[in-house]
Design an enzyme around this catalytic site. Structure first.
Site: not given
Length: 295
Positions: A194, A253
């Protein structure tokens, strides 16, 4: 008073001592928002209060006329899991019976991914006495701890009062202004694929904030599900920082949840408290004009 981690055995001692204590189960599943509460009802530490990520620890955004999600006017951050205001969060704590003179213990069964959110939020409203149950429910059961099924009786209403924040909340504009400067070191807690922009299952844009370092939150745990020893964590963060000042670190995040294990790990390692960009990638990538990096 426990302020970072405590073991299952230490929690058992606290419970036997009849200390002013409240335990919170923060189990959750991003792909099934009802799963965590179902797991709680199947088995939890006796007396534990369930803290739902979406309902208690976030202020869910609302769709606008164009179908885009917008945070509430008083939300403390943006992104997929906007922080509620400190006042709104204090109201929830009061409703579940948590008071300023209590020790809080938070846990989940998800590798400390979700309980860290409540740990950080309690610090943010000025409550120092909060610790993560190291190893979560699995460690509790391995130590012979009792579990209970079904709902718990309601607690009497308390009057939790927010105090001076003990941890630093950072916003999108503050990150954007300092981007590329030595005064800011970003650490992204998402999985490597990611971070590199190879996949993006949750947000509309793949990639990462330019200059951000990558340390997936699970890297803080050993094979037993507990945080690694402090000297090992310190060595790993020093290697990641490569001489950068730890005081400049801001964690993020996807939506400000799984960044917190990195923040906790740095404190376990002996570093001073660092910042949290709670809006994280989900807010950054939805903000027009902000740069995106890949690779």
């Amino acid at each position: 008073m426990y302020t970072t981690l405590l073991s299952a055995e230490q929690l058992q001692d606290l419970m036997r001592s009849k200390a002013r204590l409240m335990v919170f189960d923060c189990s959750f599943d991003l792909t099934d928002h009802a799963a965590g509460e179902k797991q709680y009802l199947q088995a939890h530490i006796p007396g534990a209060v369930y803290a739902h990520l979406e309902h208690a620890l976030s202020d869910p955004p609302l769709p606008d006329a164009g179908g885009n999600l917008r945070p509430h006017a008083d939300a403390a951050s943006g992104g997929r899991h906007p922080l509620p205001s400190r006042e709104k969060f204090a109201m929830w704590l009061s409703r579940v019976g948590f008071a300023n003179d209590m020790q809080a213990v938070v846990y989940d069964r998800n590798g400390n991914n979700y309980c860290g959110r409540l740990w950080w939020m309690l610090k943010w409203v000025g409550h120092e006495a909060v610790a993560v149950l190291d190893g979560g429910l699995q460690a509790w059961q391995a130590a012979g701890g009792e579990v209970r099924a079904g709902p718990e009786p309601s607690h009497f209403q308390a009057n939790f009062e927010p105090r001076r924040p003990l941890r630093r909340l950072v916003g999108t504009q503050e990150v954007a202004r300092a981007l590329g400067e030595p005064s800011l070191t970003l650490i992204d807690a998402r999985a490597g694929a990611r971070y590199r922009g190879e996949v993006e299952p949750l947000d509309p844009v793949a990639g990462h904030i330019p200059g951000a370092l990558n340390r997936p939150f699970a890297a803080n745990l050993g094979p037993d599900g507990r945080f690694k020893p402090a000297p090992q964590l310190r060595a790993e963060f020093e290697e990641l920082l490569q001489g950068r000042d730890p005081a400049t670190v801001v964690h993020h995040c996807g939506s400000g949840v799984s960044a917190v294990p990195n923040l906790i790990a740095m404190e376990v390692a002996g570093f001073a408290p660092t910042g949290l960009y709670a809006g994280s990638w989900s807010e950054w990538c939805r903000t027009p004009g902000l740069p995106v990096a890949k690779g």
